[in-house]
Design an enzyme around this catalytic site. Structure first.
Site, PDB file in Angstrom:
ATOM      1  N   TYR A  35     -14.647  11.509  19.275  1.00  0.00           N
ATOM      2  CA  TYR A  35     -13.391  12.158  18.870  1.00  0.00           C
ATOM      3  C   TYR A  35     -13.608  13.087  17.678  1.00  0.00           C
ATOM      4  O   TYR A  35     -14.068  12.652  16.621  1.00  0.00           O
ATOM      5  CB  TYR A  35     -12.386  11.060  18.501  1.00  0.00           C
ATOM      6  N   ASN A  54     -20.719   9.827  15.301  1.00  0.00           N
ATOM      7  CA  ASN A  54     -19.381  10.094  14.781  1.00  0.00           C
ATOM      8  C   ASN A  54     -18.752   8.801  14.288  1.00  0.00           C
ATOM      9  O   ASN A  54     -17.615   8.508  14.601  1.00  0.00           O
ATOM     10  CB  ASN A  54     -18.529  10.688  15.935  1.00  0.00           C
ATOM     11  N   SER A  56     -17.293   6.601  16.628  1.00  0.00           N
ATOM     12  CA  SER A  56     -17.912   6.345  17.927  1.00  0.00           C
ATOM     13  C   SER A  56     -19.325   6.862  17.871  1.00  0.00           C
ATOM     14  O   SER A  56     -19.661   7.708  17.042  1.00  0.00           O
ATOM     15  CB  SER A  56     -17.183   7.115  19.053  1.00  0.00           C
ATOM     16  N   SER A  60     -14.243   2.230  17.524  1.00  0.00           N
ATOM     17  CA  SER A  60     -15.487   2.933  17.783  1.00  0.00           C
ATOM     18  C   SER A  60     -15.940   2.708  19.221  1.00  0.00           C
ATOM     19  O   SER A  60     -16.032   1.579  19.680  1.00  0.00           O
ATOM     20  CB  SER A  60     -16.555   2.421  16.805  1.00  0.00           C
ATOM     21  N   GLY A  61     -16.219   3.799  19.908  1.00  0.00           N
ATOM     22  CA  GLY A  61     -16.804   3.703  21.241  1.00  0.00           C
ATOM     23  C   GLY A  61     -18.309   3.798  21.120  1.00  0.00           C
ATOM     24  O   GLY A  61     -18.837   4.893  20.979  1.00  0.00           O
TER      25      GLY A  61
END
Lengths: 368, 368, 368, 368
Positions: free
Chosen positions: B136, B208, B245, B283-284
């Site tokens: 994101y 990120n 992420s 967080s991915g």
């Protein structure tokens, strides 16, 4: 002196602190109210170096009042029984036992027999799937000799108490090793405050993994600095093929669902990464987490159709993730600091991590 | 100058090395023969700061010659398409695209259209499930404006090359942040020798994530030492709710099965733990790994009933686990070192990690 | 006449009933209060036979009031986006879209744009990971032509209503096939009473799988009895390599947690087994379930630390499992009964299951 | 007469056939060359009705020559040990034991001791994680009395043979129930030909599940037709809380990888669905599959770095999926047909499915 009493030094006694969150009273898994730990330590003659550690997840019976729970596997080269049912129901229904690899059957049988003494309906009406986990102590212990008996299992379960927890060469950790030093049982805890309500995350590990060169203490490459004090292996003997494992028990009194507890477990790898794990091929890195918040438990004998239980909003979990990472890392290091030199079967020998040299290295790297 | 050329400094240029294994020629994912990386960087006006990064897993067509692959999820707060099929077949059948969260649809559509140009049977006879992942960038980028177009996707796919890989504010990483500094794309590689045969493990990340205080560089608490240089957020603006992420792509030319590649992915958490991730709620943390060893690929048009493929014995994987951990940690730090100050939408701003202060802190902690 | 109205016959119109539990008012997924279904059916010229089906999980916005949800994969040869986040959070945060395999990107992009019209914070502050699933209609449809546009996606989302649901050759199901007959969209529902409280389980499927010989209707081997009426394939044309898929959406108003909804999904295989699925290699058998019970939803904008939600005791779930199995089996058969003959691209043709012959076979086997 | 000899009737003896694929010589799991089955049946006095069943996956030692394997869980309310390691390594390294729920510990211990007799390095150098599974026989058996001993485990392991397999009230199946009738052990097999090469899929089940009304025989609702012959429960006695379980062992000599074997396991639900399972809450529906193709095994003592093994192309698996579905359904029905009336603890009683009435019902529904 009762076995389960803290008599060995701990990481913080050496002036070393992991992370930033505050600890509970005893910096132990037992800071979570109701959690009780029992060790049965079996050291006999030259070759028997093993034991059993019992974790009671709550003050009463987990069979009757089942706490939400989750099991996660980081590297599956090991055993933790009960996993399929914990996955399906999201509940724990027994104490947790930790022992050596070949004594899983005895611990399982012992757990059933011990529970049947408390719960007359277990068998004719109800059943229970116990959680038993293991690591391998065959370097120091005559593991094939099956020295763990049902009496040892009862002893661990019956002697369990809250308060300080014995660490190092005790219980299931008796014959275990960490980073080529002596390892074993370690514990730690952290406090998390959410809107004026304080919760505890407690961790207990049976630590038996690691490659010497990878050992990190608060980021400092301690393993690369201590190149001596290697395992002594009897001549002509083949090295065991298994390179380690770690069982992690995460306890909390925060109201968390089984899905959320699985999230805590998955942070285990982060904590292990911080002390230098590379999760080697032969390592069983297995984690179980439970919440014993009374309002989250499921009563086996309650027949209400609808259960209404609280849980923290997932967006509040970050401090719990951090607490889990910190407490796991510190538990491993506590096991390492508490463990003492041990000579076992065939004269095989593991050294304790020398405290003075650890402090010296930490100073060299600007940490003391 | 072509976009995909290394012009920004790297961690090793500052004298900092992660781990002990040797790197490949470029210390990049492209050290794995056949892997090609393409970036489409979209920086327009005051508010557009985004892009697409393409990973070609092999020199030819992954649609025709499908490499063994695995996807693993450490924290699932993100998207990586194609996961169900990669799980089921153990194969990758498309390039991998990485972009911003709201452009997954465009990247997916673009990937299909690009593949249809190469593969006339895609559609009437065959189908393909592409792998598209995201993080994101809505703090710096007008993410709702959907500035990624199908042309950008084609551009990333068509411009991909081997050799040095541009890092930092490029491609999908253009508007990303790490530990409260500017982040983005990073890469690294390691060499592993098994019985005189040298293999490469290469990693590329779109980074990120991270909480400033948690940042560790080779175990040194750099984040706690740099308390200024915070994100600047435009007044009256609400902070985005998502805290980060990371997408990790792991490539190797070692003959590994899909199960073994999943094992590599699971080591990702260890590498992220070493730089200070606590895998926050939002967080991915998504990983994909593939082996492009020619003898391990499955040819879509081959009708043989039996495939005979080599794989390394699992007991040989430990150095690959270590390589993965080291390369992931170094990739994140490379992204951090390469990224440059950026001002984006509404005047929001992220600072680069200052290299001189990083070196100073490393010296203080006995590392330089 | 609005598109979403039941005009085709249904299995029960032929006198055939699946299972023993009662159905809801419309025997449709929309019997779960708040669930709304919209179809955009795209039939143009000789070769365009496709569409989009939208499922709104609740009467308001799933972005704001996220219902508990789960996704499970029985055979993963397909795509359902959003799976990683649904796994991690146990929540749905978008409508569900179902379309053809190559239009996943368009549906994803369309979903984001449609949601951004409703939710101004989506982008600058919040993000959303939509759930988009697919099956392959390339035998009848010019799938490579990408005939689904963002306008079709908006149309499906905007036209959605409760009440009767159009079945067969509509929406995403327009060009789909079942057991070598024409297939498509089907739906069914069941009522379950727990302590005087009535709950509904509703199912909607996009059915596109099955080998003729395996088709079972209430246990009767109908597929073995109808050996004619095969697919007609244009001469010289290669058959598509994919043999089918099914997307199953399970909705309920019973208070169920994400873990419990995953349990419902896993019963999908039982329902599919009852109509003769063998879950072939190329089949994407993907299930998503949600509970829209208002008291179980999580409000995105609520900042309470603790959520207190009800759920049924797991020991009450057996009738829900049965309801799911029955409703899935009947949904597939409803799709089969509702579908009509279709000729598509290149003159390829699929026959509808002939109702008179079905009744005749059921009589022969003692069922009518 | 040796215990492991077929003396009870089978489904095909009654003229009923499941599916269309041919069976192996014995229509048994032992049609897979090398697979051997041993039962230890324990029937003593009025209350002891239990046992152990052993499955040797290959003619030699699974400890030395580890076959590819997979475990999958359809409903996890039960135990199958060894799952974590089978997941991680994709290999089986022990015989498989099936017994009652509370005897898992004894079977585990017995398995280790038996293996140590064959394998002197198990303990000091190597370790092994056995696979032990269970279902609950507490309605007919004094399960709390722990009547399974290590001698019984040895007996099952030592007496194992190929050829016909005893079914019904034998081994671990002695006290089990199916659909409210007497159940137990059942087996079946199917042949699959791929390019002139014939492979066998064999299944053995310990069947202990099902609701009477749901029982289907080849699609015929037999359970709804037989409303009498219910379980007789001693007055004043509470019914056991567990409603069933099934352990499924799938063996093949086809060269399949662990990922492919997991795909076979997942078809188990389809086979169970065809006989009427709804996978109730308390049912442990656990499946393990292995391939004993010699060229797929991993030799524990071989130190080669690279293993080159064949596997069938996944696109060839559909007949194996069908074979698995058919053989599981027929195994359950074979257990039901073979089982005989049994009275057990406290006078509890289960009836066998009456063969004449079964045939009569099948005739009524046009099947005989």
């Amino acid at each position: 002196m009762p076995e389960n009493e803290q008599t060995t030094p701990r990481l913080r006694d050496l002036g070393i602190t992991i992370g930033t969150l505050p600890t509970g009273t005893h910096n132990a898994v037992t800071d979570v109210p109701g959690v009780r730990i029992g060790h049965s330590t079996i050291v006999e003659g030259d070759a028997v170096r093993t034991g059993v550690t019992a974790v009671h997840p709550l003050e009463g019976s987990a069979f009757s009042e089942m706490p939400p729970a989750a099991i996660q596997i980081l590297n599956g080269a090991g055993e933790i029984t009960g996993r399929s049912q914990v996955d399906e129901y999201g509940l724990l229904e027994s104490p947790i036992l930790i022992t050596n690899t070949l004594s899983v059957g005895t611990a399982h049988r012992g757990c059933i027999e011990w529970m049947r003494q408390q719960e007359p309906t277990l068998g004719p009406i109800h059943f229970s799937i116990p959680v038993v986990a293991e690591t391998y102590d065959g370097f120091l212990n005559d593991i094939g000799g099956q020295h763990v008996t049902i009496e040892h299992v009862f002893d661990a379960l019956d002697s369990a108490t809250g308060g300080p927890v014995a660490e190092g060469n005790v219980g299931g950790g008796t014959g275990m090793m960490l980073f080529g030093f002596k390892g074993g049982i370690g514990t730690s805890s952290r406090l998390v405050t959410v809107e004026d309500r304080e919760y505890t995350v407690g961790v207990l590990v049976q630590g038996n993994f690691g490659i010497r060169e990878h050992l990190l203490v608060d980021g400092v490459p301690v393993g690369r600095e201590i190149t001596d004090l290697r395992l002594f292996r009897a001549p002509q003997q083949e090295m065991p093929a298994r390179d380690g494992s770690i069982i992690v028990v995460i306890a909390t009194d925060a109201p968390l669902s089984d899905r959320q507890l699985a999230r805590l477990c998955r942070r285990g790898m982060l904590g292990l990464g911080q002390v230098g794990s590379t999760a080697t091929h032969g390592s069983g890195d297995l984690l179980v987490a439970f919440s014993n918040a009374p309002e989250c438990r499921v009563n086996r004998f309650d027949t209400s159709a609808v259960l209404t239980t609280p849980r923290l909003d997932d967006r509040r979990l970050d401090p719990f993730f951090q607490a889990t990472v910190e407490a796991i890392a510190e538990s491993v290091l506590n096991a390492l600091v508490a463990a003492e030199d041990m000579t076992g079967r065939d004269g095989n020998r593991a050294h304790a991590l020398p405290h003075d040299r650890l402090r010296e290295i930490m100073r060299k790297y600007g940490r003391l």
